[in-house]
Design an enzyme around this catalytic site. Sequence first.
Site, PDB file in Angstrom:
ATOM      1  N   ASP A 102       0.862  -1.186   0.000  1.00 24.86           N
ATOM      2  CA  ASP A 102       0.000   0.000   0.000  1.00 24.86           C
ATOM      3  C   ASP A 102       0.900   1.238   0.000  1.00 24.86           C
ATOM      4  O   ASP A 102       1.263   1.754  -1.046  1.00 24.86           O
ATOM      5  CB  ASP A 102      -0.919  -0.083   1.237  1.00 24.86           C
ATOM      6  N   ASP A 158      -7.196  -9.113   5.469  1.00 27.10           N
ATOM      7  CA  ASP A 158      -8.218  -9.075   6.519  1.00 27.10           C
ATOM      8  C   ASP A 158      -8.689  -7.670   6.845  1.00 27.10           C
ATOM      9  O   ASP A 158      -8.048  -6.676   6.500  1.00 27.10           O
ATOM     10  CB  ASP A 158      -7.637  -9.673   7.811  1.00 27.10           C
TER      11      ASP A 158
HETATM   12  P1  IMP Z   1       1.970  -0.660   3.725  1.00 26.67           P
HETATM   13  O1  IMP Z   1       3.077  -0.664   4.753  1.00 26.67           O
HETATM   14  O2  IMP Z   1       1.166   0.616   3.774  1.00 26.67           O
HETATM   15  O3  IMP Z   1       2.472  -0.942   2.322  1.00 26.67           O
HETATM   16  O4  IMP Z   1       0.932  -1.764   4.152  1.00 26.67           O
HETATM   17  C1  IMP Z   1       1.219  -3.082   4.029  1.00 26.67           C
HETATM   18  C2  IMP Z   1       0.358  -3.967   4.900  1.00 26.67           C
HETATM   19  O5  IMP Z   1      -0.860  -3.345   5.335  1.00 26.67           O
HETATM   20  C3  IMP Z   1      -0.040  -5.169   4.054  1.00 26.67           C
HETATM   21  O6  IMP Z   1       0.911  -6.219   4.208  1.00 26.67           O
HETATM   22  C4  IMP Z   1      -1.419  -5.501   4.574  1.00 26.67           C
HETATM   23  O7  IMP Z   1      -1.316  -6.456   5.610  1.00 26.67           O
HETATM   24  C5  IMP Z   1      -1.959  -4.197   5.144  1.00 26.67           C
HETATM   25  N1  IMP Z   1      -2.884  -3.572   4.171  1.00 26.67           N
HETATM   26  C6  IMP Z   1      -2.667  -2.482   3.413  1.00 26.67           C
HETATM   27  N2  IMP Z   1      -3.748  -2.201   2.660  1.00 26.67           N
HETATM   28  C7  IMP Z   1      -4.664  -3.155   2.945  1.00 26.67           C
HETATM   29  C8  IMP Z   1      -6.007  -3.441   2.456  1.00 26.67           C
HETATM   30  O8  IMP Z   1      -6.580  -2.758   1.586  1.00 26.67           O
HETATM   31  N3  IMP Z   1      -6.610  -4.518   3.007  1.00 26.67           N
HETATM   32  C9  IMP Z   1      -6.033  -5.322   3.954  1.00 26.67           C
HETATM   33  N4  IMP Z   1      -4.799  -5.100   4.422  1.00 26.67           N
HETATM   34  C10 IMP Z   1      -4.118  -4.031   3.918  1.00 26.67           C
END
Ligand code: IMP
Length: 178
Positions: A102, A158
Amino acid sequence: MKTNLGEVLVNENQIKERIDELGAEISKDYEDKNLLVVGLLRGAVVFLADLVRSISTPIEFDFIAVSSYGTATKTSGVVRILKDLDEEIENRHILLVEDMVDTGLTLNYLLKNLRSRRPESLEVCAFLVKQREGQTLPFIKYAGFMIPDHYVVGYGLDYSEKYRNLPYVSVLKSEQNE
Ligand code: IMP
């Protein structure tokens, strides 16, 4: 917060077809290499289970779990290792398998951490990558699907530990943003 499922963004057939393509690509790229696939718990488990069965070269796998502080739907970038790898990765070919990239903060942390252990190579395979405006993501060699910036669940992903067992990816609707 009350939630329910919205539009299906990626269905079971699309997932199967894309995983077959990724598996073929990975099998070719790692032919004759002793690949260690590292899955990020818990979200990547469903994807990893299907992905490894589409890879035809011999591989091993291991898992790492992190917690990232933040709200239920947004990560903060402050990451802590909850369960480390069982294997040493020095001089090994590593493919890190993520459920979702994300903001990229979790991935950036993990890449930095794993690189410090001096693997022979380190690449990323992410099931979903969220498209956000003006965002520079870490290099992701294998990406399943690019999706719009919605909170999604299913196929390992989730909301408060629920919906991980859905065989497809769906947008999550909450009463607040309906
Ligand atoms: P980041 O550090 O913002 O890239 O987020 C990564 C983690 O957040 C992922 O490994 C997911 O576990 C969780 N995550 C981010 N977006 C979503 C979503 O839309 N649905 C579920 N989990 C998410």
